[in-house]
Write an enzyme that holds these catalytic residues in place. Structure first.
Site, PDB file in Angstrom:
ATOM      1  N   GLU A 117       0.782  -1.225   0.000  1.00  0.00           N
ATOM      2  CA  GLU A 117       0.000   0.000   0.000  1.00  0.00           C
ATOM      3  C   GLU A 117       0.821   1.285   0.000  1.00  0.00           C
ATOM      4  O   GLU A 117       0.433   2.280   0.623  1.00  0.00           O
ATOM      5  CB  GLU A 117      -0.934   0.003   1.222  1.00  0.00           C
ATOM      6  CG  GLU A 117      -0.221   0.023   2.583  1.00  0.00           C
ATOM      7  CD  GLU A 117       0.123  -1.344   3.141  1.00  0.00           C
ATOM      8  OE1 GLU A 117       0.388  -1.426   4.359  1.00  0.00           O
ATOM      9  OE2 GLU A 117       0.112  -2.326   2.380  1.00  0.00           O
TER      10      GLU A 117
ATOM     11  N   HIS B 136      -8.333  -3.711  -1.103  1.00  0.00           N
ATOM     12  CA  HIS B 136      -7.558  -3.830   0.132  1.00  0.00           C
ATOM     13  C   HIS B 136      -6.481  -2.752   0.211  1.00  0.00           C
ATOM     14  O   HIS B 136      -6.371  -2.046   1.223  1.00  0.00           O
ATOM     15  CB  HIS B 136      -6.922  -5.223   0.209  1.00  0.00           C
ATOM     16  CG  HIS B 136      -6.179  -5.479   1.478  1.00  0.00           C
ATOM     17  ND1 HIS B 136      -6.761  -6.053   2.581  1.00  0.00           N
ATOM     18  CD2 HIS B 136      -4.887  -5.224   1.833  1.00  0.00           C
ATOM     19  CE1 HIS B 136      -5.878  -6.143   3.561  1.00  0.00           C
ATOM     20  NE2 HIS B 136      -4.728  -5.647   3.128  1.00  0.00           N
ATOM     21  N   GLU B 137      -5.683  -2.636  -0.851  1.00  0.00           N
ATOM     22  CA  GLU B 137      -4.586  -1.663  -0.804  1.00  0.00           C
ATOM     23  C   GLU B 137      -5.118  -0.238  -0.768  1.00  0.00           C
ATOM     24  O   GLU B 137      -4.542   0.632  -0.104  1.00  0.00           O
ATOM     25  CB  GLU B 137      -3.644  -1.864  -1.986  1.00  0.00           C
ATOM     26  CG  GLU B 137      -3.095  -3.275  -2.142  1.00  0.00           C
ATOM     27  CD  GLU B 137      -2.469  -3.842  -0.879  1.00  0.00           C
ATOM     28  OE1 GLU B 137      -2.015  -3.068  -0.017  1.00  0.00           O
ATOM     29  OE2 GLU B 137      -2.435  -5.078  -0.734  1.00  0.00           O
TER      30      GLU B 137
ATOM     31  N   HIS C   5      -6.101   0.805   2.704  1.00  0.00           N
ATOM     32  CA  HIS C   5      -4.976   1.224   3.546  1.00  0.00           C
ATOM     33  C   HIS C   5      -4.793   2.739   3.546  1.00  0.00           C
ATOM     34  O   HIS C   5      -4.123   3.280   4.440  1.00  0.00           O
ATOM     35  CB  HIS C   5      -3.691   0.558   3.061  1.00  0.00           C
ATOM     36  CG  HIS C   5      -3.391  -0.762   3.702  1.00  0.00           C
ATOM     37  ND1 HIS C   5      -3.209  -0.901   5.059  1.00  0.00           N
ATOM     38  CD2 HIS C   5      -3.233  -2.006   3.173  1.00  0.00           C
ATOM     39  CE1 HIS C   5      -2.943  -2.167   5.338  1.00  0.00           C
ATOM     40  NE2 HIS C   5      -2.961  -2.859   4.217  1.00  0.00           N
TER      41      HIS C   5
ATOM     42  N   GLU D 113      -3.918  -4.130   9.365  1.00  0.00           N
ATOM     43  CA  GLU D 113      -4.451  -5.134   8.452  1.00  0.00           C
ATOM     44  C   GLU D 113      -5.879  -5.565   8.773  1.00  0.00           C
ATOM     45  O   GLU D 113      -6.662  -5.856   7.869  1.00  0.00           O
ATOM     46  CB  GLU D 113      -3.519  -6.344   8.408  1.00  0.00           C
ATOM     47  CG  GLU D 113      -2.117  -6.029   7.898  1.00  0.00           C
ATOM     48  CD  GLU D 113      -2.090  -5.492   6.472  1.00  0.00           C
ATOM     49  OE1 GLU D 113      -3.147  -5.505   5.807  1.00  0.00           O
ATOM     50  OE2 GLU D 113      -1.014  -5.065   6.023  1.00  0.00           O
TER      51      GLU D 113
ATOM     52  N   ASP E 144       8.304  -9.870  10.233  1.00  0.00           N
ATOM     53  CA  ASP E 144       7.777 -10.586   9.069  1.00  0.00           C
ATOM     54  C   ASP E 144       7.216 -11.939   9.479  1.00  0.00           C
ATOM     55  O   ASP E 144       6.179 -12.388   8.969  1.00  0.00           O
ATOM     56  CB  ASP E 144       8.871 -10.802   8.019  1.00  0.00           C
ATOM     57  CG  ASP E 144       9.135  -9.556   7.178  1.00  0.00           C
ATOM     58  OD1 ASP E 144       8.304  -8.630   7.234  1.00  0.00           O
ATOM     59  OD2 ASP E 144      10.167  -9.508   6.500  1.00  0.00           O
TER      60      ASP E 144
ATOM     61  N   TYR F  94      -5.157 -10.008   9.895  1.00  0.00           N
ATOM     62  CA  TYR F  94      -6.081  -9.658   8.828  1.00  0.00           C
ATOM     63  C   TYR F  94      -7.517 -10.072   9.152  1.00  0.00           C
ATOM     64  O   TYR F  94      -8.430  -9.241   9.183  1.00  0.00           O
ATOM     65  CB  TYR F  94      -5.668 -10.348   7.519  1.00  0.00           C
ATOM     66  CG  TYR F  94      -4.371  -9.885   6.917  1.00  0.00           C
ATOM     67  CD1 TYR F  94      -4.357  -9.013   5.836  1.00  0.00           C
ATOM     68  CD2 TYR F  94      -3.143 -10.343   7.397  1.00  0.00           C
ATOM     69  CE1 TYR F  94      -3.161  -8.597   5.251  1.00  0.00           C
ATOM     70  CE2 TYR F  94      -1.949  -9.937   6.826  1.00  0.00           C
ATOM     71  CZ  TYR F  94      -1.965  -9.064   5.752  1.00  0.00           C
ATOM     72  OH  TYR F  94      -0.779  -8.661   5.188  1.00  0.00           O
TER      73      TYR F  94
ATOM     74  N   ARG G  84       4.609 -15.158  -2.355  1.00  0.00           N
ATOM     75  CA  ARG G  84       4.754 -16.154  -1.286  1.00  0.00           C
ATOM     76  C   ARG G  84       3.452 -16.909  -1.009  1.00  0.00           C
ATOM     77  O   ARG G  84       3.451 -18.115  -0.801  1.00  0.00           O
ATOM     78  CB  ARG G  84       5.265 -15.481  -0.012  1.00  0.00           C
ATOM     79  CG  ARG G  84       6.653 -14.909  -0.146  1.00  0.00           C
ATOM     80  CD  ARG G  84       7.032 -14.030   1.035  1.00  0.00           C
ATOM     81  NE  ARG G  84       7.314 -14.802   2.233  1.00  0.00           N
ATOM     82  CZ  ARG G  84       6.553 -14.789   3.325  1.00  0.00           C
ATOM     83  NH1 ARG G  84       5.465 -14.032   3.369  1.00  0.00           N
ATOM     84  NH2 ARG G  84       6.891 -15.499   4.378  1.00  0.00           N
TER      85      ARG G  84
END
Length: 650
Positions: free
Chosen positions: A306, A330-331, A334, A353, A409, A417, A592
């Site tokens: 974001e 979603h972004e 933000h 989140e 991380d 979330y 990922r």
């Protein structure tokens, strides 16, 4: 950030002046890790940073940098405008990782530079090296000359062959959570916000963009200037360079991408202006000027990031039917939750989140209907309930304990979330939207351009929401959501009407091996296919998978949400016809969320481990360092663990 939801083992040109020769750097004898919180009064204390924002804070950052594709490094100067809070403070402490610091200077108003003593500590494997700068006179401006390492964790350098167009190199950053320190010396903590400007030079055939005021009409000439007038935390500092062109969507929004991708992306994201309008109707004015998106190569390790004014997005959501554009929602969300009001430390990441996932659902509902939003909520909630089964109780709380030496991380999970959004949905249900919507809008307005923690949110809620209906929520219920593991038993689960049809079709197929009628499946979207595959269980007979594959062509699918579910099922079931395509997928894509579940299944058998290592060797040059580290960790643990036999053919 739309991330991986898996807990796997896993400046304007600077003023020149008369500068004295800097003193040679010294090295701390012992690396000092960020101090762990002990009986922390405020949850705003950040264990992941060496900075001391209670003594001094960066208020403005001016960068003058050169992007060098041949050396795979960024170098130049960073000049900081400082606000000293402690009159007794004699040091400025900054976070760095693999940076070469050449000199540090105090800058006078007339441009005169005076060398400052500095020490770079030995590197901690998680937090990097503390940079200690002696500042006995508390200068208001300090300049650091430095350059990055080719292995900077926050930068990825792609050769032309790894791009869509195959002609020009590509570089992009990923600063969240604590990777900004690998390309700029900073107080790398979300508790500190600063404005910034930048002058960036590069080879003249690439376009450079930043999380700032990118001009859609800017000439591609190798010399660029940027300004970000709103204060941001360090993790939102972003840069990218490559063969990038612009396609407008509206007067304040558009897409940057490689030429071969830009029109497809603009078409897929054509509802962005409507999304901005829907969010503004709910939560107030969009305060960042433009909202543009940059579509990155498939190696980008996340769904989206974001970065203000310039969301970074994965191309894996461009599937042609807008079924995955919730990532844009979603972004964009933000821009209120995260960018406007930011978690003060990573142990309160749910404030970013969870709020954003909730707002995303409201935007999706406004544009695509309640049923689409409900399908996405049910998928998210189902995934979370499965994930927490193997998660430590402490990691299942929204308000996490101090992270101490943990990499933030690794502390990020679906809990932040989905449980965060679920909690806000719970509040909405108890108070009603007529009450809850103005409350949430007030939270964003009253804390705009500030960093906040869970304690502050609870205090704000007790003052501005709970009195609206004192019997609606008990203290025990709030504690269950914020501090206790799992999902409270009293939480209402999402229920999709469409999924009932999907479940019926799947049950019929499992009983008869006859594919559902085309009249049933031809209008299914990604969410419905995800539900269908998720319900097939851990394994299926090879014959049934072959029937599905022949009918729906899951093997080789370009849809990452389907691939990340189909290939693990095929691997577990011994359906070897899908293995080559699975290998091609994880070699081509570096996101990922999409590739780690496939690696996880391959690594469970000696044959799969050998295949995964072979594919990873080919994929690694195109993977982002964050993805590379995750896969290497998984492989190392798999090699050290007892092996099981390959899944028997059924």
């Amino acid at each position: 950030m739309r991330s991986s939801f898996l807990m796997l083992p896993l400046a304007v040109a600077l003023v020149a002046g008369c500068a004295k020769e800097p003193a040679a750097p010294t090295v701390d004898p012992v690396a000092q890790k960020p101090a762990a919180a002990v009986n922390t009064v405020s949850r705003s204390h950040d264990e992941s940073s060496y900075a001391e924002p209670d003594k001094v804070v960066i208020k403005d950052l001016a960068l003058d940098l050169k992007v060098d594709f041949d050396a795979k490094q960024i170098g130049g100067t960073a000049t900081y405008t400082l606000e000293w809070k402690d009159k007794a403070a004699k040091q400025l402490l900054l976070d760095t990782r693999e940076l070469t610091v050449e000199k540090v200077e105090a800058m006078a108003a007339d441009g005169t530079a005076t060398a400052l003593q500095f020490a770079l500590a030995p590197a901690d494997k998680v937090f990097g090296s503390k940079l200690s700068i002696e500042t006995p006179d508390q200068p208001t401006s300090v300049r650091i000359t430095y350059h990055t390492a080719p292995t900077a964790s926050g930068l990825q350098w792609l050769d032309p062959a790894m791009t869509e167009g195959k002609k020009l190199p590509f570089m992009f950053s990923q600063s969240q959570a604590i990777h900004a320190r690998s390309w700029v010396p900073l107080q790398d903590t979300p508790s500190v916000r600063f404005t910034y400007s930048a002058h960036v030079t590069s080879r003249p055939d690439v376009m450079v963009l930043m999380s700032a005021d990118n001009d859609p009409k800017a000439a591609r000439d190798g010399d660029y200037a940027f300004k970000m007038p709103q204060p941001i935390p360090s993790y939102l500092l972003a840069i990218a360079a490559g063969d990038l062109v612009f396609e407008p969507i509206s007067e304040r929004s558009g897409v940057w991408a490689e030429p071969a991708m830009v029109n497809k992306a603009a078409k897929e994201f054509e509802d962005t202006e409507k999304m901005i309008g829907a969010a503004e109707n709910l939560y107030g004015e969009y305060r960042w000027g433009r909202y543009d998106m940059l579509v990155l190569p498939p190696s980008f390790p996340f769904g989206g990031m974001e970065n203000p004014r310039l969301t970074f997005a994965t191309p894996t959501v461009i599937v042609g039917d807008k079924s995955l554009v919730s990532l844009v929602a979603h972004e964009l969300a933000h821009s209120w939750s995260g960018n406007l009001v930011t978690n003060a430390s990573w142990k309160d990441i749910w404030l970013n989140e969870g709020f954003t996932t909730y707002v995303q659902g409201r935007i999706t509902e406004a544009l695509y209907g309640t049923e689409m939003a409900e399908m996405e909520r049910e998928i998210d909630q189902t995934d979370l309930l499965n994930e927490v089964k193997d998660m430590s109780p402490a990691d299942q709380a929204l308000a996490l304990p101090p992270l101490n030496e943990r990499d933030p991380d690794e502390a990020l999970s679906n809990v932040a979330y989905v449980k965060g959004a679920w909690f806000l949905q719970f509040l909405e249900q108890r108070f009603g939207r007529a009450v809850f919507d103005p409350f949430l809008r007030g939270w964003f307005n009253d804390h705009a351009f500030q960093s906040a923690n869970t304690d502050q949110f609870v205090e704000y809620m007790k003052k501005n929401l709970l009195p609206k209906n004192p019997s609606a929520v008990t203290d025990a219920e709030l504690k269950a959501w914020l501090e206790e593991p799992g999902i409270p038993a009293f939480a209402s689960k999402a229920r999709s009407r469409n999924f009932a049809v999907v479940d019926t079709a799947r049950i019929a197929f499992l009983g008869s091996s006859a594919l559902p009628s085309n009249q049933v499946t031809r209008e299914w979207n990604t969410q419905e296919w995800v539900r269908f595959i998720d319900g097939l269980g851990a394994t299926q007979p090879i014959e049934k998978l072959a029937v599905l594959d022949k009918g729906y062509h899951f093997t080789g699918t370009p849809n990452g949400e389907i691939a990340m579910r189909w290939y693990p099922l095929a691997i577990r079931s011994g359906y070897t016809d899908a293995q080559a395509a699975a290998g091609e997928f994880i070699q081509r894509v570096g996101r990922r969320k999409l590739v780690l579940p496939i690696y996880a299944e391959l690594l469970k058998t000696p044959e799969g481990l050998a295949f995964a290592k072979e594919v990873f060797a080919k994929a690694k040059p195109g993977y982002h360092p964050i993805t590379t580290a995750s896969v290497e960790d998984m492989i190392a643990k798999a090699e050290a663990a007892p092996k099981q036999e390959a899944a028997p053919k059924q």
